[in-house]
Motif scaffolding. Structure first.
Motif, PDB file in Angstrom:
ATOM      1  N   GLY A 265       3.798  -4.893  13.519  1.00 50.68           N
ATOM      2  CA  GLY A 265       5.091  -5.509  13.236  1.00 50.68           C
ATOM      3  C   GLY A 265       6.263  -4.557  13.426  1.00 50.68           C
ATOM      4  O   GLY A 265       6.100  -3.409  13.858  1.00 50.68           O
ATOM      5  N   GLN A 266       7.453  -5.038  13.077  1.00 57.32           N
ATOM      6  CA  GLN A 266       8.671  -4.267  13.294  1.00 57.32           C
ATOM      7  C   GLN A 266       8.614  -2.916  12.578  1.00 57.32           C
ATOM      8  O   GLN A 266       9.082  -1.910  13.090  1.00 57.32           O
ATOM      9  CB  GLN A 266       9.877  -5.095  12.807  1.00 57.32           C
TER      10      GLN A 266
ATOM     11  N   SER B 256      12.400 -14.949   5.246  1.00 56.23           N
ATOM     12  CA  SER B 256      12.509 -14.804   3.787  1.00 56.23           C
ATOM     13  C   SER B 256      13.990 -14.783   3.404  1.00 56.23           C
ATOM     14  O   SER B 256      14.866 -14.770   4.267  1.00 56.23           O
ATOM     15  CB  SER B 256      11.847 -13.499   3.336  1.00 56.23           C
TER      16      SER B 256
ATOM     17  N   THR C 297      12.512 -13.717  12.427  1.00 53.11           N
ATOM     18  CA  THR C 297      13.200 -12.428  12.555  1.00 53.11           C
ATOM     19  C   THR C 297      12.218 -11.275  12.780  1.00 53.11           C
ATOM     20  O   THR C 297      12.640 -10.132  12.934  1.00 53.11           O
ATOM     21  CB  THR C 297      13.993 -12.134  11.265  1.00 53.11           C
ATOM     22  N   GLY C 298      10.925 -11.558  12.796  1.00 57.06           N
ATOM     23  CA  GLY C 298       9.915 -10.506  12.938  1.00 57.06           C
ATOM     24  C   GLY C 298       9.641 -10.172  14.400  1.00 57.06           C
ATOM     25  O   GLY C 298      10.209 -10.780  15.315  1.00 57.06           O
ATOM     26  N   ALA C 299       8.744  -9.193  14.611  1.00 61.58           N
ATOM     27  CA  ALA C 299       8.417  -8.759  15.979  1.00 61.58           C
ATOM     28  C   ALA C 299       7.848  -9.936  16.779  1.00 61.58           C
ATOM     29  O   ALA C 299       8.239 -10.174  17.923  1.00 61.58           O
ATOM     30  CB  ALA C 299       7.424  -7.597  15.921  1.00 61.58           C
ATOM     31  N   VAL C 300       6.928 -10.700  16.185  1.00 62.83           N
ATOM     32  CA  VAL C 300       6.326 -11.838  16.886  1.00 62.83           C
ATOM     33  C   VAL C 300       7.329 -12.994  16.970  1.00 62.83           C
ATOM     34  O   VAL C 300       7.493 -13.623  18.016  1.00 62.83           O
ATOM     35  CB  VAL C 300       5.036 -12.300  16.178  1.00 62.83           C
TER      36      VAL C 300
ATOM     37  N   SER D 229       3.402  -1.820  17.695  1.00 65.76           N
ATOM     38  CA  SER D 229       4.037  -3.128  17.476  1.00 65.76           C
ATOM     39  C   SER D 229       3.039  -4.145  16.929  1.00 65.76           C
ATOM     40  O   SER D 229       3.440  -5.174  16.387  1.00 65.76           O
ATOM     41  CB  SER D 229       4.692  -3.660  18.762  1.00 65.76           C
TER      42      SER D 229
ATOM     43  N   ASN E 247       0.616  -7.246  23.367  1.00 64.78           N
ATOM     44  CA  ASN E 247       0.168  -7.846  22.102  1.00 64.78           C
ATOM     45  C   ASN E 247       1.186  -8.803  21.504  1.00 64.78           C
ATOM     46  O   ASN E 247       0.829  -9.747  20.800  1.00 64.78           O
ATOM     47  CB  ASN E 247      -0.176  -6.751  21.083  1.00 64.78           C
TER      48      ASN E 247
ATOM     49  N   ARG F 178      15.598 -12.360   2.555  1.00 66.64           N
ATOM     50  CA  ARG F 178      16.239 -11.148   3.097  1.00 66.64           C
ATOM     51  C   ARG F 178      17.049 -11.460   4.353  1.00 66.64           C
ATOM     52  O   ARG F 178      18.099 -10.890   4.593  1.00 66.64           O
ATOM     53  CB  ARG F 178      15.161 -10.105   3.472  1.00 66.64           C
ATOM     54  N   SER F 179      16.540 -12.363   5.177  1.00 65.66           N
ATOM     55  CA  SER F 179      17.201 -12.646   6.463  1.00 65.66           C
ATOM     56  C   SER F 179      17.932 -13.982   6.484  1.00 65.66           C
ATOM     57  O   SER F 179      18.594 -14.297   7.482  1.00 65.66           O
ATOM     58  CB  SER F 179      16.170 -12.632   7.594  1.00 65.66           C
TER      59      SER F 179
HETATM   60  N1  LIG Z   1       2.532  -7.863  15.955  1.00 66.03           N
HETATM   61  C1  LIG Z   1       1.531  -8.343  16.648  1.00 66.03           C
HETATM   62  O1  LIG Z   1       1.152  -7.839  17.721  1.00 66.03           O
HETATM   63  C2  LIG Z   1       0.811  -9.539  16.156  1.00 66.03           C
HETATM   64  C3  LIG Z   1      -0.077 -10.171  17.015  1.00 66.03           C
HETATM   65  C4  LIG Z   1      -0.774 -11.303  16.567  1.00 66.03           C
HETATM   66  C5  LIG Z   1      -0.556 -11.757  15.302  1.00 66.03           C
HETATM   67  N2  LIG Z   1       0.317 -11.121  14.471  1.00 66.03           N
HETATM   68  C6  LIG Z   1       0.502 -11.668  13.135  1.00 66.03           C
HETATM   69  O2  LIG Z   1       1.781 -12.293  13.054  1.00 66.03           O
HETATM   70  C7  LIG Z   1       2.307 -12.148  11.734  1.00 66.03           C
HETATM   71  C8  LIG Z   1       3.681 -11.509  11.787  1.00 66.03           C
HETATM   72  O3  LIG Z   1       3.618 -10.284  12.461  1.00 66.03           O
HETATM   73  P1  LIG Z   1       4.911  -9.482  12.934  1.00 66.03           P
HETATM   74  O4  LIG Z   1       4.356  -8.377  13.740  1.00 66.03           O
HETATM   75  O5  LIG Z   1       5.938 -10.375  13.529  1.00 66.03           O
HETATM   76  O6  LIG Z   1       5.484  -8.927  11.524  1.00 66.03           O
HETATM   77  P2  LIG Z   1       6.971  -8.497  11.124  1.00 66.03           P
HETATM   78  O7  LIG Z   1       7.691  -7.874  12.280  1.00 66.03           O
HETATM   79  O8  LIG Z   1       6.822  -7.705   9.887  1.00 66.03           O
HETATM   80  O9  LIG Z   1       7.717  -9.885  10.779  1.00 66.03           O
HETATM   81  C9  LIG Z   1       7.414 -10.657   9.650  1.00 66.03           C
HETATM   82  C10 LIG Z   1       8.249 -11.921   9.632  1.00 66.03           C
HETATM   83  O10 LIG Z   1       7.848 -12.724   8.524  1.00 66.03           O
HETATM   84  C11 LIG Z   1       8.972 -12.980   7.692  1.00 66.03           C
HETATM   85  N3  LIG Z   1       8.574 -13.031   6.286  1.00 66.03           N
HETATM   86  C12 LIG Z   1       8.007 -12.056   5.550  1.00 66.03           C
HETATM   87  N4  LIG Z   1       7.828 -12.475   4.266  1.00 66.03           N
HETATM   88  C13 LIG Z   1       8.291 -13.739   4.222  1.00 66.03           C
HETATM   89  C14 LIG Z   1       8.404 -14.709   3.177  1.00 66.03           C
HETATM   90  N5  LIG Z   1       7.993 -14.457   1.923  1.00 66.03           N
HETATM   91  N6  LIG Z   1       8.929 -15.923   3.474  1.00 66.03           N
HETATM   92  C15 LIG Z   1       9.373 -16.193   4.729  1.00 66.03           C
HETATM   93  N7  LIG Z   1       9.297 -15.292   5.759  1.00 66.03           N
HETATM   94  C16 LIG Z   1       8.760 -14.096   5.497  1.00 66.03           C
HETATM   95  C17 LIG Z   1       9.926 -11.833   7.949  1.00 66.03           C
HETATM   96  O11 LIG Z   1      11.224 -12.243   7.590  1.00 66.03           O
HETATM   97  P3  LIG Z   1      12.349 -11.239   6.964  1.00 66.03           P
HETATM   98  O12 LIG Z   1      13.210 -10.829   8.131  1.00 66.03           O
HETATM   99  O13 LIG Z   1      13.102 -12.141   6.046  1.00 66.03           O
HETATM  100  O14 LIG Z   1      11.665 -10.114   6.301  1.00 66.03           O
HETATM  101  C18 LIG Z   1       9.749 -11.670   9.448  1.00 66.03           C
HETATM  102  O15 LIG Z   1      10.476 -12.665  10.130  1.00 66.03           O
HETATM  103  C19 LIG Z   1       1.258 -11.354  10.949  1.00 66.03           C
HETATM  104  O16 LIG Z   1       0.407 -12.256  10.284  1.00 66.03           O
HETATM  105  C20 LIG Z   1       0.503 -10.628  12.035  1.00 66.03           C
HETATM  106  O17 LIG Z   1      -0.814 -10.318  11.642  1.00 66.03           O
HETATM  107  C21 LIG Z   1       1.017 -10.041  14.875  1.00 66.03           C
END
Ligand SMILES: NC(=O)c1ccc[n+]([C@@H]2O[C@H](COP(=O)([O-])OP(=O)(O)OC[C@H]3O[C@@H](n4cnc5c(N)ncnc54)[C@H](OP(=O)(O)O)[C@@H]3O)[C@@H](O)[C@H]2O)c1
Length: 348
Positions: A167-168, A38, A12-15, A164, A320, A40-41
């Motif tokens: 994250g979201q 998590s 459900t996250g940005a990635v 981004s 990214n 939450r979703s």
């Molecule tokens: N954004 C980028 O450009 C980018 C690029 C490369 C790598 N990354 C890495 O990718 C990872 C995620 O980034 P993002 O940008 O997608 O972050 P994000 O938008 O905050 O999304 C986080 C995701 O992880 C889930 N999550 C959080 N806590 C959890 C838990 N305890 N158990 C299960 N799921 C959980 C969230 O689910 P809920 O909906 O339930 O909260 C959501 O689906 C990070 O490690 C980041 O460093 C990001």
């Protein structure tokens, strides 16, 4: 090609949402998709190939029968759950920083070091592959072909990274602050330490003892590991800018032999995953507006460094969330399927 069961942790996250899109766009042979997040979703739907699939709560037993587990729930959660997925027989491709610098975990960019995958999937291997940091991926995609031609001596990189990348919540914060500024509303900063709308922040990630930030040290350490150049002289300054998608990088390079800009342009034109966008007289150069949604890394403004011999400067832009995260992870999954199919689900 056989179809495989794919789990997406952090769906459900940005990635994670981008991963679902990329799997669909590239027609990855998914037999069954398991979206995880998590509590939450849990219970909410995500869309995949025109169907709604219900998100499940990530748990140690989420991975029965899973062949490939794409992880992006953040480093703490990855550290806890990726080993469960690997033990259940899946090969994990993890987007977080949790395992990137572990000696027995390969850090892979398919255009640069595809063979490194083998370390994870050979008998006794850890079955975890790390996806590098987004700003590192677009850098090494451009550095590798130039290094092969002229031997890198020194790399100085300054980044302009979109919200981004945080994250979201990063996306939401820029949007809310921008609206509030135009409507005389209250500006709240929570994801970033200061206002990001109409501002920029020379701080990404926590400080480290040497005066650099963690993001900057990730670029240093991960580039050295991927390029297998442990002594590469490389230094980074990472800056968050009020742009929604795409990271940009001003890159200054010194080589061991002279590499004229025309030759560099030609090398990069032939490089996989790179698009040369370089005609200043026509105002043609990489920009976030051009790079968003593109899986290639755009490179332009290629010119001689005026301050040192055998030096080049260039400007690099990449999405990214796609090449910097989701696309690179799915490319690794494709590599697993084409080159190491026997390793998938091998423990089931
Ligand atoms: N954004 C980028 O450009 C980018 C690029 C490369 C790598 N990354 C890495 O990718 C990872 C995620 O980034 P993002 O940008 O997608 O972050 P994000 O938008 O905050 O999304 C986080 C995701 O992880 C889930 N999550 C959080 N806590 C959890 C838990 N305890 N158990 C299960 N799921 C959980 C969230 O689910 P809920 O909906 O339930 O909260 C959501 O689906 C990070 O490690 C980041 O460093 C990001």
């Amino acid at each position: 090609m056989r179809k495989v069961k794919v789990a997406v942790a952090g769906a459900t996250g940005a990635v994670g949402r981008e991963m679902l899109k990329v799997l669909e766009e590239r027609d990855f042979p998914v037999a069954e998709l398991v979206p995880l997040a998590s509590e939450r979703s849990a219970g909410k739907p995500v869309e995949f190939k025109g169907h709604e699939i219900i998100v499940r709560r990530l748990a140690p037993d989420s991975f029965a029968g899973v062949d490939i587990a794409l992880f992006s729930p953040g480093a703490t959660v990855s550290r806890e759950f990726a080993p469960h997925a690997a033990r259940a027989g899946a090969v994990v491709v993890d987007n977080s920083s949790a395992f990137r610098m572990d000696a027995d975990v390969p850090l892979v960019v398919p255009e640069v070091n595809p063979k490194a995958v083998e370390l994870a999937v050979r008998p006794g291997g850890r079955r975890i592959i790390a996806n590098p940091n987004c700003s590192t991926i677009q850098l090494v995609v451009v550095l590798k072909p130039l290094h092969d031609a002229a031997q890198l001596d020194r790399v100085i990189v300054s980044t302009y990274q979109s919200v981004s990348g945080a994250g979201q919540k990063g996306i939401d914060e820029l949007e809310k602050q921008s609206r509030a500024l135009f409507n005389m509303g209250e500006i709240k900063a929570s994801k970033f330490p200061h206002r990001i709308a109409f501002n920029l922040l020379p701080e990404i990630g926590p400080a480290t003892p040497n005066g650099y930030t963690e993001e900057e040290m990730k670029m240093v350490n991960e580039s050295r590991k991927i390029l297998e150049l442990p002594d590469l002289r490389i230094s980074a300054t990472c800056v968050r800018v009020p742009v929604f998608y795409c990271h940009s990088e001003a890159v200054n390079l010194t080589f061991r032999r002279d590499l004229p800009p025309d030759e560099a342009r030609e090398i990069l034109r032939r490089a996989r995953g790179v698009k040369v966008v370089d005609d200043l007289s026509q105002h043609v150069y990489p920009m976030p507006l051009l790079g968003a949604g593109d899986d290639d890394t755009l490179v332009g403004r290629i010119r001689r460094d005026l301050a040192q011999e055998r030096g080049l400067s260039l400007f690099v832009v990449s999405d990214n969330l796609r090449k910097g995260a989701a696309t690179n992870a799915v490319q690794i999954a494709e590599l697993l399927l084409s080159d190491y199919p026997g390793a998938l689900g091998a423990l089931n």
